[in-house]
Design an enzyme around this catalytic site. Structure first.
Site, PDB file in Angstrom:
ATOM      1  N   TYR A 197       0.643   7.674   3.225  1.00 20.87           N
ATOM      2  CA  TYR A 197       0.589   6.266   4.090  1.00 20.87           C
ATOM      3  C   TYR A 197       1.153   6.426   5.155  1.00 20.87           C
ATOM      4  O   TYR A 197       2.311   6.199   5.102  1.00 20.87           O
ATOM      5  CB  TYR A 197       1.022   5.529   3.200  1.00 20.87           C
ATOM      6  CG  TYR A 197       0.757   3.882   3.289  1.00 20.87           C
ATOM      7  CD1 TYR A 197      -0.337   3.432   3.687  1.00 20.87           C
ATOM      8  CD2 TYR A 197       2.036   2.995   3.450  1.00 20.87           C
ATOM      9  CE1 TYR A 197      -0.521   2.107   4.039  1.00 20.87           C
ATOM     10  CE2 TYR A 197       1.671   1.788   3.759  1.00 20.87           C
ATOM     11  CZ  TYR A 197       0.624   1.321   4.034  1.00 20.87           C
ATOM     12  OH  TYR A 197       0.286   0.012   4.400  1.00 20.87           O
ATOM     13  N   TYR A 209      -1.159  -1.408  -8.354  1.00 16.95           N
ATOM     14  CA  TYR A 209       0.022  -0.799  -7.519  1.00 16.95           C
ATOM     15  C   TYR A 209       0.861  -2.318  -7.083  1.00 16.95           C
ATOM     16  O   TYR A 209       1.999  -2.197  -7.866  1.00 16.95           O
ATOM     17  CB  TYR A 209      -0.411  -0.513  -6.539  1.00 16.95           C
ATOM     18  CG  TYR A 209       0.943   0.160  -5.715  1.00 16.95           C
ATOM     19  CD1 TYR A 209       1.350   1.481  -5.789  1.00 16.95           C
ATOM     20  CD2 TYR A 209       1.565  -0.785  -4.828  1.00 16.95           C
ATOM     21  CE1 TYR A 209       2.552   1.723  -5.170  1.00 16.95           C
ATOM     22  CE2 TYR A 209       2.752  -0.294  -4.193  1.00 16.95           C
ATOM     23  CZ  TYR A 209       3.172   0.770  -4.486  1.00 16.95           C
ATOM     24  OH  TYR A 209       4.366   1.255  -3.744  1.00 16.95           O
ATOM     25  N   HIS A 210       0.362  -3.121  -6.815  1.00 22.54           N
ATOM     26  CA  HIS A 210       1.334  -4.252  -6.481  1.00 22.54           C
ATOM     27  C   HIS A 210       1.860  -5.305  -7.252  1.00 22.54           C
ATOM     28  O   HIS A 210       2.740  -5.883  -7.256  1.00 22.54           O
ATOM     29  CB  HIS A 210       0.605  -5.120  -5.243  1.00 22.54           C
ATOM     30  CG  HIS A 210       0.110  -4.181  -4.046  1.00 22.54           C
ATOM     31  ND1 HIS A 210      -1.081  -3.515  -4.266  1.00 22.54           N
ATOM     32  CD2 HIS A 210       0.488  -3.849  -2.974  1.00 22.54           C
ATOM     33  CE1 HIS A 210      -1.472  -2.696  -3.212  1.00 22.54           C
ATOM     34  NE2 HIS A 210      -0.364  -2.701  -2.402  1.00 22.54           N
ATOM     35  N   LYS A 235      11.243 -16.629   4.535  1.00 25.02           N
ATOM     36  CA  LYS A 235      10.756 -15.237   5.157  1.00 25.02           C
ATOM     37  C   LYS A 235      10.209 -15.455   6.310  1.00 25.02           C
ATOM     38  O   LYS A 235       8.889 -15.911   6.526  1.00 25.02           O
ATOM     39  CB  LYS A 235       9.580 -14.481   4.551  1.00 25.02           C
ATOM     40  CG  LYS A 235      10.343 -14.119   2.982  1.00 25.02           C
ATOM     41  CD  LYS A 235       9.266 -13.114   2.154  1.00 25.02           C
ATOM     42  CE  LYS A 235       8.785 -11.829   2.651  1.00 25.02           C
ATOM     43  NZ  LYS A 235       9.957 -10.920   2.888  1.00 25.02           N
ATOM     44  N   ASP A 257       5.840 -10.540   7.227  1.00 20.73           N
ATOM     45  CA  ASP A 257       5.852  -9.741   5.858  1.00 20.73           C
ATOM     46  C   ASP A 257       5.662 -10.695   5.020  1.00 20.73           C
ATOM     47  O   ASP A 257       6.258 -11.554   4.717  1.00 20.73           O
ATOM     48  CB  ASP A 257       7.401  -9.377   6.149  1.00 20.73           C
ATOM     49  CG  ASP A 257       7.599  -8.581   4.642  1.00 20.73           C
ATOM     50  OD1 ASP A 257       6.739  -8.141   3.937  1.00 20.73           O
ATOM     51  OD2 ASP A 257       8.816  -8.857   4.234  1.00 20.73           O
ATOM     52  N   HIS A 283       5.742  -9.564   1.509  1.00 25.49           N
ATOM     53  CA  HIS A 283       6.229  -9.269   0.138  1.00 25.49           C
ATOM     54  C   HIS A 283       7.546 -10.128  -0.098  1.00 25.49           C
ATOM     55  O   HIS A 283       8.497 -10.187   0.102  1.00 25.49           O
ATOM     56  CB  HIS A 283       6.855  -7.682   0.384  1.00 25.49           C
ATOM     57  CG  HIS A 283       6.061  -6.781   0.631  1.00 25.49           C
ATOM     58  ND1 HIS A 283       5.584  -6.648   1.770  1.00 25.49           N
ATOM     59  CD2 HIS A 283       5.294  -5.795  -0.049  1.00 25.49           C
ATOM     60  CE1 HIS A 283       4.693  -5.363   1.825  1.00 25.49           C
ATOM     61  NE2 HIS A 283       4.506  -5.151   0.506  1.00 25.49           N
TER      62      HIS A 283
END
Lengths: 307, 658
Positions: free
Chosen positions: B15, B169-170, B533, B537, B539
């Site tokens: 990645y 995955y996440h 945040k 981003d 996340h």
């Protein structure tokens, strides 16, 4: 706003002093100041997103908006997560919108101690002031004591007439909005149930028939009509003289509630009990906070504390 | 049983992407020369969320976590001298997947390659963006439409392309237990397939081929036996669901095909050399069982918790795959676990529990409904909270982090150059290229193409052909996404933090609550913290955990969510009257964004409100932030949240006393 929320003794007096000053200034004015609107509804009904859409519309109409959003505090830790700011984004980068989150703290209903004074201060600055709070039942009764207009947000499939009546939510609101109208039939049905329920029960204000509106924060339908309905209720209150009555009631409720919380029933007994307190708070028309300060000093003297 | 022929290995990927299309192209060609067999493109956050590099929200983010792609010439530069007809390309792109795929197709056409030859994958799973990763742009409904448009388009026009990669995955990164990971991935896949099945332009006869193109993207954690069982359980469940729910008769179309990035969440900042061992073990979890072996594998670099990996770090991870595939005897055998009662029992139990949770989600209306009512998010936040508490309490042991922490100085991190630094002029250069491109393109063509896109949306036509035309015409990423933003508005996904339950108090928590309560007496009200945040981003897992713990220690928390400008953060701090501000930044753009917040606070007269920052922040950057006025910097090695809040309480107390 920080001062109004400060429990330290000196600051409390200062806060009441500020409110008294505001009250005198307001009494000198001829108009009634900002429209004070409460928004309640069950969690997940979409109050915040609806409020966001409503604020956008009011801003487009040139009105400034102040918002107080109340969230419950954790019984366990005393902390609170105040998450509505993330959902009411219309105020970002706009000084015509003010947003303040507050935690209910030890209060069980949908309000915090600082809610009413905060609203009073915001009323001096903004055209429309909202109080947003979670809850069905108890909190409607509490919020309705503080605001001019109560908006109840229901979601489709929320229940039948009986459940609405059991929850005691039909008596207080002045305007009903069924959110998520984009889902179609279920929203229509809920609106129908609410309208049916309203035709059964008696309303506090005999001259106002609460409208039930279908709205969608998602696709924007009915938001204009909702803004119009809130304005219409306000016009009705002004024309009928009910506005002054509601404001007086709200102030009395706040003053006596604050004194009761502060001095307890023991303290209140010193000046003749709860009814006497209410009557005196009510009588101080146009000078409610000075009255509150005076009563407070009197109770402290009776309790043997330095005034 | 040995196989008559050694199996072909899975696709080796890394990645990667950063700085600019040109720099990334060089990196890709270098990696391919080293024996990498596919590409995995990382896009920067503005590209992922549909903003051009010169947009206000892109400031500080251009080229940071991936490559910026604003228009067709960027895409052409990215694949310069890489023949797309023979490449297998995975693109981690979701909200703007339809657009990036259009640019890819247009680039292929300009290389003289028939789109029917293109093979690869667009990640394109929007549901997990709402739940975990945060790079969504539009509301669920139009997002689902974009996805189903891409699937309906590619099933005929690009038959070798995987138009979607359902991501579990996440979910694991967001804290999902194995059962939740399986159940929610299946729920997401069902939401997509139901949407495609409902389309009039997808005949029932094509559904089986559509199912055959659905791929998955899995996580592989350190509990590699359970992970292997998870892969087997998912393969069996997928076979059953596609047969029973969608009537797919051909067993090949029901095959569970998946790619993997092994777990980055479990990689540690302390004793980072240990990460290479973790990566090897995690790779075993998804390759050992032949019947449930991954189709493509991406391994992170050992130093990801420290910052951006360098080329050498990525090469080391590629070599792991090559040794596993070429040196060992793994690919010479049939499935090693068929017939094992231990594995069979675990797989059966995972399937049973996952089915139960899947039924719960389906009963509330499926994955989209369970995003909107925050059910899945709440469950994930709860699991994550439990996991972090278990690490704090040592119930989960992490070597070098909460046990065996004594260490010699790491020979690998000596010197200041153990991570990659993005060229500080990358953003400026990219913006210059973008403006030059805008100046030379045919404005009339661009406007006509955008109108064509609007018409396609309004008429309910598939947006892919109009998007490919727009790519050729010179439309930019921001303009394409702008069409959708104008029509559908921005979306804010539920955060799930407000409803997660408070844990039982242990001794430290009880002490901390006392401290916070006393602090409240000093302040006149409970301490109020702003958690937000800045930047693009998305996340949000870390910020959410901080918000939840802040409440649990007795603070009042204004949780602002993601994608805030520094200006918005300053405004919130002032309106809300907070005592402390906590910023979370994982994208590496902490420099610019934090400085902007500090400057804004100074201008607003709020310089006394202490600011703390958490994220992946290298030591020398942390020193710079401290110099600029940041009171504390927390990085992944600071796992003890109670200690963090003890420090925050002291900061607030000091600021109030000053």
């Amino acid at each position: 706003m920080n001062l109004l929320d400060d429990r330290r003794p000196g600051r409390r007096e200062a806060a009441l002093g500020l409110l008294a000053t505001l009250e005198r200034a307001a009494a000198a004015q001829t108009n009634a100041g900002a429209a004070r609107i409460g928004i309640t509804g069950a969690p997940g009904a979409g109050k915040s997103t609806l409020l966001d859409a409503l604020v956008r519309r009011l801003r487009a109409r040139g009105q400034t908006v102040g918002i107080v959003a109340v969230d419950p505090s954790s019984r366990v830790s005393g902390g609170a997560l105040l998450g509505d700011r993330a959902r009411v984004r219309s105020g970002a980068r706009d000084r015509g919108v003010f947003f303040r989150s507050m935690a209910a703290r030890e209060r069980l209903g949908g309000l915090a101690d600082a809610t009413w004074p905060s609203m009073a201060v915001l009323s001096a600055v903004f055209d429309v002031v909202f109080v947003e709070t979670v809850g069905v039942g108890q909190s409607e009764a509490e919020v309705t004591e503080l605001v001019d207009t109560l908006l109840f947000v229901a979601q489709p499939g929320a229940g039948d007439v009986l459940q609405f009546m059991k929850a005691g939510i039909l008596e207080h609101p002045d305007v009903f909005a069924v959110n998520k109208a984009d889902v179609g039939a279920a929203a229509e049905r809920t609106a129908g149930e609410l309208a049916a329920g309203l035709s059964l029960g008696a309303q506090a204000d005999a001259d106002w028939r609460p409208p039930v509106l279908l709205v969608s924060a998602r696709d924007g339908r009915g938001i204009d009509e909702l803004a119009d309905a809130l304005a219409a209720h306000r016009a009705h209150l002004v024309a009928s003289g009910e506005l002054a009555e509601r404001r007086r009631r709200a102030r009395t409720a706040y003053v006596s509630d604050t004194l009761e919380r502060r001095y307890g029933s023991f303290g209140v007994e010193r000046i003749g009990g709860r009814e006497a307190l209410r009557a005196r708070a009510d009588a101080g028309h146009g000078a409610g906070f000075e009255t509150a300060l005076a009563i407070g000093r009197e109770i402290e003297a009776a309790l043997g504390k330095p005034a | 049983m040995t196989l008559p022929h050694r199996d072909a290995p899975w696709v080796f990927r890394t990645y990667s992407g950063h700085t600019s299309a040109r720099a990334s192209n060089e990196l890709y060609r270098a990696n391919l020369a080293k024996g990498q067999t596919g590409l995995s493109v990382a896009f920067d956050l503005p590209t992922q969320t549909g903003y051009d590099s010169d947009h206000a929200l892109a400031r500080g983010e251009v080229g940071k976590v991936g490559v910026p792609i604003c228009h067709i010439e960027d895409m052409q530069a990215l694949f310069e001298s890489i023949p797309l007809g023979r490449m297998n390309t995975s693109m981690t792109i979701n909200a703007t997947a339809a657009w990036l795929l259009s640019l890819y197709v247009a680039t292929a056409e300009r290389q003289g390659v028939d789109p029917r030859q293109l093979s690869g994958t667009t990640q394109n799973d929007i549901i997990k963006e709402y739940l975990s990763r945060g790079t969504y742009a539009f509301p669920p409904e139009p997002s689902m439409r974009l996805i189903s448009d891409m699937i309906a388009y590619s099933v005929d026009a690009m038959p070798k392309w995987n138009p979607i990669n359902i991501c579990s995955y996440h979910l694991q990164e967001a804290g999902a237990t194995t059962v939740q990971e399986i159940a929610y991935a299946m729920a997401n896949a069902i939401a997509v397939l139901d949407a495609v099945r409902a389309r009039p332009d997808v005949p029932a006869s094509a559904l089986s081929r559509v199912v055959g193109r659905i791929s998955f993207f899995l996580n592989a954690g350190i509990r590699f036996v359970e992970e292997m069982c998870k892969c087997r359980a998912m393969a069996e469940l997928w076979d059953e669901i596609t047969r029973d729910r969608y009537g797919v008769a051909d067993a090949r179309e029901r095959r569970f095909r998946y790619g993997v990035q092994v777990n980055s969440l479990g990689l540690t900042e302390s004793q980072p050399e240990n990460n290479i061992i973790r990566i090897v073990l995690e790779a075993l979890g998804v390759t050992l069982s032949r019947n449930a072996r991954c189709r493509a594998l991406q391994l992170p670099a050992w130093n990801e918790a420290l910052g951006l990996p360098r080329r050498w770090d990525q090469q080391w991870s590629l070599r792991i795959q090559q040794i596993l595939a070429y040196e060992t005897d793994l690919l010479e055998y049939a499935d090693l676990f068929d017939g094992s009662p231990v594995v069979a029992e675990r797989v059966t139990e995972l399937k049973r529990a996952a089915r139960e949770e899947l039924e719960r989600v389906l009963a509330m209306g499926g994955a989209v409904a369970a995003v909107e009512n925050a059910y899945m998010k709440r469950r994930l936040v709860e699991s994550q909270t439990a996991r972090l508490r278990a690490i704090e309490h040592g119930e989960i042991q992490v070597v070098g982090l909460n046990c065996f922490t004594e260490s010699e100085p790491s020979a690998l991190t000596e010197g200041a150059h153990s991570i990659l630094r993005v060229d500080e002029f990358a953003e400026r250069d990219q913006i210059e290229r973008l403006r030059a491109f805008r100046a030379k393109r045919g404005e009339a063509d661009v406007q006509a193409a955008l109108q064509g896109l609007r018409d396609a949306i309004a008429n309910g036509a598939n947006v892919m052909p109009a998007s490919i035309r727009a790519a050729h015409a010179g439309v930019t990423t921001g303009e394409w996404a702008g069409v959708f933003r104008t029509l559908y508005g921005e979306y804010r996904a539920p955060t799930g933090v407000a409803v997660s339950a408070a844990p039982a108090a242990d001794h430290t928590l009880a002490e901390l609550r006392k401290t916070v309560k006393q602090l409240g007496d000093q302040l006149g009200r409970p301490p109020k913290i702003l958690v937000g945040k800045p930047g693009l981003d998305g996340h949000s897992n870390g910020a959410e955990q901080i918000a939840v713990r802040a409440r649990d220690v007795g603070m009042e928390v204004v949780y602002e969510g993601i994608r805030l400008t520094p200006e918005e953060i300053v405004q919130s701090a002032r309106d809300e009257g907070v005592h402390v501000i906590g910023l979370s930044i994982l994208s590496g753009s902490h420099g610019v964004l934090v400085m902007d917040v500090l400057e804004g606070l100074r201008r607003a007269g709020l310089e006394r409100v202490p600011v703390v920052v958490g994220g992946i922040i290298p030591d020398d950057d942390a020193a710079k932030l401290a110099e600029a006025g940041v009171k504390r910097v927390y990085t992944p090695k600071d796992f003890d949240l109670n200690r963090i809040f003890g420090e925050i309480a002291s900061l607030v107390s000091e600021a109030a006393a000053a």
